[in-house]
Write an enzyme that holds these catalytic residues in place. Structure first.
Site, short mmCIF file in Angstrom:
data_model
loop_
_atom_site.label_atom_id
_atom_site.label_comp_id
_atom_site.label_asym_id
_atom_site.label_seq_id
_atom_site.Cartn_x
_atom_site.Cartn_y
_atom_site.Cartn_z
N LYS A 198 -2.57 54.74 78.82
CA LYS A 198 -4.08 55.03 79.80
C LYS A 198 -2.53 55.68 81.33
O LYS A 198 -2.73 56.94 81.32
CB LYS A 198 -3.68 54.06 80.03
CG LYS A 198 -4.25 52.27 79.26
CD LYS A 198 -5.37 53.21 78.15
CE LYS A 198 -5.81 52.33 76.63
NZ LYS A 198 -5.80 51.22 76.65
N TYR A 252 -7.17 42.82 77.21
CA TYR A 252 -7.72 43.57 76.14
C TYR A 252 -8.57 43.25 74.68
O TYR A 252 -7.96 42.08 74.05
CB TYR A 252 -6.67 44.75 75.60
CG TYR A 252 -6.80 45.55 75.01
CD1 TYR A 252 -7.46 46.77 75.50
CD2 TYR A 252 -6.67 46.17 73.56
CE1 TYR A 252 -7.68 47.73 74.28
CE2 TYR A 252 -6.42 46.86 73.02
CZ TYR A 252 -7.15 47.98 73.63
OH TYR A 252 -7.03 48.70 73.18
N ARG A 260 14.55 57.14 64.36
CA ARG A 260 13.64 56.05 64.74
C ARG A 260 14.58 54.46 65.22
O ARG A 260 14.22 54.39 66.30
CB ARG A 260 13.63 55.00 63.25
CG ARG A 260 12.87 53.58 62.72
CD ARG A 260 12.17 53.26 62.16
NE ARG A 260 12.66 53.78 61.10
CZ ARG A 260 13.83 53.34 59.54
NH1 ARG A 260 14.38 52.40 60.78
NH2 ARG A 260 14.71 53.83 59.03
N ASP A 273 0.89 42.17 80.90
CA ASP A 273 0.02 43.56 81.20
C ASP A 273 -0.11 44.40 82.24
O ASP A 273 -0.96 44.09 82.65
CB ASP A 273 -1.27 43.62 79.75
CG ASP A 273 -1.19 44.83 79.01
OD1 ASP A 273 -1.52 45.72 80.64
OD2 ASP A 273 -2.28 44.37 78.31
C1 LIG Z 1 -5.06 50.62 76.08
C2 LIG Z 1 -4.42 48.79 76.17
C3 LIG Z 1 -4.11 48.11 75.19
C4 LIG Z 1 -3.14 48.62 74.37
O1 LIG Z 1 -2.76 49.78 73.96
P1 LIG Z 1 -3.09 51.34 73.03
O2 LIG Z 1 -2.20 52.26 73.61
O3 LIG Z 1 -4.41 51.66 72.76
O4 LIG Z 1 -2.15 50.89 71.41
C5 LIG Z 1 -3.43 46.71 75.61
N1 LIG Z 1 -3.98 46.51 77.03
C6 LIG Z 1 -4.41 47.05 77.77
C7 LIG Z 1 -4.56 46.40 79.31
C8 LIG Z 1 -5.47 48.08 76.98
O5 LIG Z 1 -5.99 48.61 77.89
#
Ligand SMILES: *Cc1c(COP(=O)(O)O)cnc(C)c1O
Length: 380
Positions: A194, A98, A46, A169
């Site tokens: 992603k 998001y 962890r 982000d």
């Molecule tokens: C999918 C996504 C998230 C969240 O991420 P997870 O891996 O699903 O927890 C946050 N920001 C954006 C722009 C996303 O596309």
């Protein structure tokens, strides 16, 4: 090192013990100690795992940052950032983001006494929303799902003048096409689920930053809360990263061709893609991005859920699914799927209407994808 070299080598030295070219997968929870408090830098997975450590160093390098931290999901990464705030602190966020981020702010953190304001995508709106207790600006660019761009440098300048930190982000652009830390952002977030993972086979998140004190605090939270990725997911992310540069190039090429096709289609009323010369973001994209990315959104003429469902059912290659950024093309209905957790009134104000469709262009043959869309779209 240039980006294409970094994805293969940054942080990823051949293994010292064996010479293994690929980072070993350390499936262990714990590490033998020579004596009490005498270990080789790892005590418990962890707190730290050698596979994860390589991933964190690689991610830091890709974003031109000093420190990287990997998490079990993008949401876990976001949770760790907001956990560094205190009750009474205020965050200004772009409204077009998001849906899960909005839900985290409103449903998880607001009850603990944090304040959130939502503004549009113009830098000046962030300036107007600043209050005495504002600690963070939070942006996504390109935004999800309307693929708008926010001027990172302009928002960073306002943040700097007001002793506010800017979180960006960077999930949609990836460090391949945009490096927010170089444009003045203080911290970059990824859902590595992603493009970074890139193969729709894992859930993961990451943070990259330069401020050592903030890093130490978030690292403390990462260990104290424990939302870390397992060694195998860390290894899969490293494997995915190897092809990030070539995948992004193909995602972009396909997205450009699809966007141009949609723009000319009589049953499509709007196309949102910064790589179209008709896009209001074309110029800003040229300033802060080195590529336009693989996400295209569009509106169906007089579209609604029934018309959208008919269209989705006729698609043979492109799958209707949550998520994005994988090698396969995916299509999504934001108002009910990814952005269903945003209240309707707010959704409509942002532009997430019932005719809106979001497409993640994969790396298949562009002609096949356009053929699939062409067959499935309603006829005029
Ligand atoms: C999918 C996504 C998230 C969240 O991420 P997870 O891996 O699903 O927890 C946050 N920001 C954006 C722009 C996303 O596309």
């Amino acid at each position: 090192m240039k980006f294409k070299t970094k994805v293969i080598h940054a942080g990823q030295e051949p293994d010292e013990a064996t010479g293994s070219v690929i980072t070993p997968l350390y499936l262990t929870s714990t590490y033998r100690q020579e004596a009490v408090s005498s270990h080789k830098g790892f005590e418990y997975s962890r707190s730290g795992n050698p596979t994860r450590k390589v991933l964190e160093e690689c991610l830091a390098s890709l974003e031109s940052g000093s420190f990287g931290l990997a998490f079990a999901s993008g949401m876990a990464a976001e949770h760790a950032v907001i956990s560094t705030l205190r009750p009474g602190d205020h965050v200004v966020a772009c409204g077009d983001m998001y849906g899960g981020t909005y839900r985290l702010f409103e449903e998880v953190f607001k009850p603990f006494g944090l304040e959130f304001s939502y503004v549009g995508w113009e830098a000046t709106e962030f300036e107007r929303a600043v209050k005495d207790n504002t600690k963070l600006f939070w942006i996504e660019t390109p935004t999800n799902p309307l693929i708008r761009l926010i001027d990172i440098r302009a928002v960073a300048d306002i943040a700097g003048k007001n002793q506010i930190k800017l979180v960006t982000d960077n999930t949609f652009a990836t460090p391949c096409f945009q490096q927010p830390l170089l444009l003045g952002a203080d911290l970059v977030i990824h859902s590595t689920t992603k493009y970074i993972g890139g193969h729709s086979d894992l859930i993961g998140g990451a943070l990259i930053l330069n401020d050592r004190d903030w890093y130490d605090r978030i690292r403390y939270i990462q260990n104290a809360v424990g939302a870390v990725p397992g060694a195998f997911d860390s290894w899969l992310m490293l494997r995915g990263i190897k092809t990030l540069a070539i995948r992004m190039k193909q995602h972009e090429e396909n997205a450009l061709r699809i966007a141009a096709f949609l723009e000319d289609h009589p049953m499509v009323s709007e196309v949102y893609y910064p790589g179209l010369e008709s896009s209001p973001y074309y110029e800003l994209a040229g300033k802060q991005m080195s590529g336009f990315g693989g996400m295209v959104s569009f509106k169906l003429k007089d579209g609604n859920i029934d018309i959208a469902n008919k269209f989705f059912k006729k698609l043979k290659i492109i799958a209707l699914a949550e998520s994005l950024g994988g090698v396969e093309s995916l299509i999504n209905y934001p108002s009910v799927m990814t952005h269903g957790s945003i209240p309707e009134k707010q959704r409509i104000a942002i532009g997430i209407t019932k005719d809106l469709i979001r497409l993640s262009a994969g790396i298949e043959d562009a002609g096949d994808l356009i053929g699939d869309l062409s067959r499935a779209l309603p006829s005029a």
